[in-house]
Design a protein around this motif. Structure first.
Motif, PDB file in Angstrom:
ATOM      1  N   GLY A  15       0.796  -1.219   0.000  1.00 36.73           N
ATOM      2  CA  GLY A  15       0.000   0.000   0.000  1.00 36.73           C
ATOM      3  C   GLY A  15       0.830   1.273   0.000  1.00 36.73           C
ATOM      4  O   GLY A  15       0.281   2.364  -0.194  1.00 36.73           O
ATOM      5  N   GLY A  16       2.122   1.133   0.219  1.00 39.40           N
ATOM      6  CA  GLY A  16       3.001   2.292   0.269  1.00 39.40           C
ATOM      7  C   GLY A  16       3.446   2.760  -1.105  1.00 39.40           C
ATOM      8  O   GLY A  16       3.021   2.212  -2.143  1.00 39.40           O
ATOM      9  N   SER A  17       4.314   3.775  -1.119  1.00 35.74           N
ATOM     10  CA  SER A  17       4.775   4.381  -2.366  1.00 35.74           C
ATOM     11  C   SER A  17       6.288   4.517  -2.378  1.00 35.74           C
ATOM     12  O   SER A  17       6.925   4.654  -1.333  1.00 35.74           O
ATOM     13  N   LEU A  18       6.826   4.484  -3.575  1.00 34.16           N
ATOM     14  CA  LEU A  18       8.239   4.768  -3.800  1.00 34.16           C
ATOM     15  C   LEU A  18       8.352   5.500  -5.124  1.00 34.16           C
ATOM     16  O   LEU A  18       7.512   5.314  -6.019  1.00 34.16           O
ATOM     17  N   ARG A  19       9.403   6.295  -5.267  1.00 37.00           N
ATOM     18  CA  ARG A  19       9.691   6.917  -6.551  1.00 37.00           C
ATOM     19  C   ARG A  19      11.105   6.544  -6.978  1.00 37.00           C
ATOM     20  O   ARG A  19      12.074   6.860  -6.277  1.00 37.00           O
ATOM     21  N   LEU A  20      11.199   5.876  -8.102  1.00 42.10           N
ATOM     22  CA  LEU A  20      12.504   5.534  -8.668  1.00 42.10           C
ATOM     23  C   LEU A  20      12.964   6.662  -9.598  1.00 42.10           C
ATOM     24  O   LEU A  20      12.143   7.271 -10.286  1.00 42.10           O
ATOM     25  N   SER A  21      14.255   6.894  -9.593  1.00 40.99           N
ATOM     26  CA  SER A  21      14.857   7.884 -10.483  1.00 40.99           C
ATOM     27  C   SER A  21      15.930   7.224 -11.330  1.00 40.99           C
ATOM     28  O   SER A  21      16.622   6.308 -10.875  1.00 40.99           O
ATOM     29  N   CYS A  22      16.065   7.709 -12.547  1.00 41.26           N
ATOM     30  CA  CYS A  22      17.118   7.238 -13.451  1.00 41.26           C
ATOM     31  C   CYS A  22      17.783   8.463 -14.062  1.00 41.26           C
ATOM     32  O   CYS A  22      17.164   9.170 -14.855  1.00 41.26           O
ATOM     33  N   VAL A  23      19.020   8.689 -13.666  1.00 44.64           N
ATOM     34  CA  VAL A  23      19.765   9.829 -14.190  1.00 44.64           C
ATOM     35  C   VAL A  23      20.684   9.362 -15.307  1.00 44.64           C
ATOM     36  O   VAL A  23      21.408   8.374 -15.161  1.00 44.64           O
ATOM     37  N   SER A  24      20.648  10.076 -16.396  1.00 43.08           N
ATOM     38  CA  SER A  24      21.488   9.734 -17.546  1.00 43.08           C
ATOM     39  C   SER A  24      22.673  10.694 -17.640  1.00 43.08           C
ATOM     40  O   SER A  24      22.514  11.906 -17.497  1.00 43.08           O
ATOM     41  N   SER A  25      23.822  10.137 -17.894  1.00 39.95           N
ATOM     42  CA  SER A  25      24.991  10.955 -18.223  1.00 39.95           C
ATOM     43  C   SER A  25      25.520  10.502 -19.570  1.00 39.95           C
ATOM     44  O   SER A  25      25.561   9.314 -19.867  1.00 39.95           O
ATOM     45  N   GLY A  26      25.822  11.464 -20.428  1.00 42.23           N
ATOM     46  CA  GLY A  26      26.337  11.151 -21.745  1.00 42.23           C
ATOM     47  C   GLY A  26      25.277  10.945 -22.801  1.00 42.23           C
ATOM     48  O   GLY A  26      25.593  10.651 -23.954  1.00 42.23           O
ATOM     49  N   LEU A  27      24.006  11.096 -22.436  1.00 45.11           N
ATOM     50  CA  LEU A  27      22.914  10.874 -23.383  1.00 45.11           C
ATOM     51  C   LEU A  27      21.718  11.719 -22.963  1.00 45.11           C
ATOM     52  O   LEU A  27      21.324  11.688 -21.805  1.00 45.11           O
ATOM     53  N   SER A  28      21.141  12.435 -23.932  1.00 45.38           N
ATOM     54  CA  SER A  28      19.956  13.232 -23.638  1.00 45.38           C
ATOM     55  C   SER A  28      18.718  12.346 -23.697  1.00 45.38           C
ATOM     56  O   SER A  28      18.391  11.793 -24.749  1.00 45.38           O
TER      57      SER A  28
END
Length: 132
Positions: A15-28
């Motif tokens: 029932g809970g929440s999470l937010r995943l992030s994906c940071v890119s380096s070298g590519l737009s």
């Protein structure tokens, strides 16, 4: 050199929440399709969600089991893709991977099992555990 780095995984109660992030380096990221895949213990890896490039009309795609609970988004200024996961269930427990590739593959997620290896770039994954 292109690198994708996931963060935001962890342990959460059902029932809970999470937010995943994906940071890119070298590519737009705005000029590519960006997807989230997951692999649960003993299961095949599956594409969960994808957001197409902004070059053409942007669209988002989800597998049925996460529709209405997960939201994919992109912050072009930060070159980051997010996966907001709400109402998490134990079946969502998996390693989640960020992957970048063609928008044409992106649009197939939700209608067929797109192999993550078909995406041009892939991150190392972040573990999400949903358990009480």
């Amino acid at each position: 050199q292109v690198q994708l780095e996931e963060s935001g995984g962890g342990l959460v109660q059902p029932g809970g929440s999470l937010r995943l992030s994906c940071v890119s380096s070298g590519l737009s990221l705005d000029s590519h399709g960006a997807a989230w895949f997951r692999q649960a213990p003993g299961r095949e890896r599956e594409g969960v969600s994808c957001i197409t490039s902004t070059v053409m009309e942007e669209s988002t795609h989800y597998i049925n089991s996460v529709k209405g609970r997960f939201t994919i988004s992109r912050d072009n200024a930060k070159n980051t893709v997010y996966l907001q996961m709400n109402n998490l269930k134990p079946d969502d427990t998996a390693v989640y991977y960020c992957a970048v590739g063609a928008s044409s593959l992106c649009r197939l997620i939700g209608t067929m099992n797109v192999p993550m290896d078909a995406m041009e770039y892939r991150g190392k994954g972040a573990l999400v555990t949903v358990s009480s």
